[in-house]
Design a protein around this motif. Structure first.
Motif, PDB file in Angstrom:
ATOM      1  N   LYS A  14       0.881  -1.350  -0.133  1.00 32.02           N
ATOM      2  CA  LYS A  14       0.107   0.134  -0.275  1.00 32.02           C
ATOM      3  C   LYS A  14       0.779   1.253   0.292  1.00 32.02           C
ATOM      4  N   ASP A  15       2.314   1.265   0.448  1.00 25.87           N
ATOM      5  CA  ASP A  15       2.749   2.272   0.248  1.00 25.87           C
ATOM      6  C   ASP A  15       4.199   2.616  -0.508  1.00 25.87           C
ATOM      7  N   ASN A  24       5.540  -2.928   6.368  1.00 26.92           N
ATOM      8  CA  ASN A  24       4.771  -3.220   6.184  1.00 26.92           C
ATOM      9  C   ASN A  24       3.951  -4.338   6.865  1.00 26.92           C
ATOM     10  N   ILE A  25       5.274  -5.516   6.625  1.00 22.22           N
ATOM     11  CA  ILE A  25       5.130  -6.211   7.129  1.00 22.22           C
ATOM     12  C   ILE A  25       5.262  -6.542   8.897  1.00 22.22           C
TER      13      ILE A  25
END
Length: 102
Positions: A14-15, A24-25
């Motif tokens: 998403k980023d 994000n993980i």
């Protein structure tokens, strides 16, 4: 990405890609990735066991039980130096062609 299914895989990117996606993980997922890499480097094929293979060629492990499970797939290596050099050159060229998508 988690056992409960609360974090969908699509949210990782998403980023953007690269390091922003790595943030994000979930932290346990990053730990799993690093642990797998460490085990692969230290247990499965340790660089300390690297000898160049049975003919002392670049890119080969010695095939002992601690480095390559089952050893080399063939019991004999190419003995003729010219034939071996040609076969290794063909393999390198095929790898280069594959990287180019030929």
């Amino acid at each position: 990405l988690d056992l409960a299914g609360d974090y969908p895989f699509a949210d990782v990117l998403k980023d953007g890609m690269g390091f922003p996606a790595l943030s994000n993980i979930p932290s346990f997922g990053v730990v799993q990735i690093l642990l797998f890499g460490a085990l692969a480097e230290t247990v499965a094929m340790p660089a300390g066991e690297y000898t160049g293979g049975p003919q002392d060629l670049p890119g080969g492990y010695d095939g002992s039980s601690g480095t390559i499970p089952g050893g080399y797939p063939f019991t004999t290596q190419i003995e003729d130096a010219d034939a071996r050099d040609r076969a290794l050159n063909v393999e390198i060229q095929n790898g280069r062609a594959a990287m180019l998508g030929v």
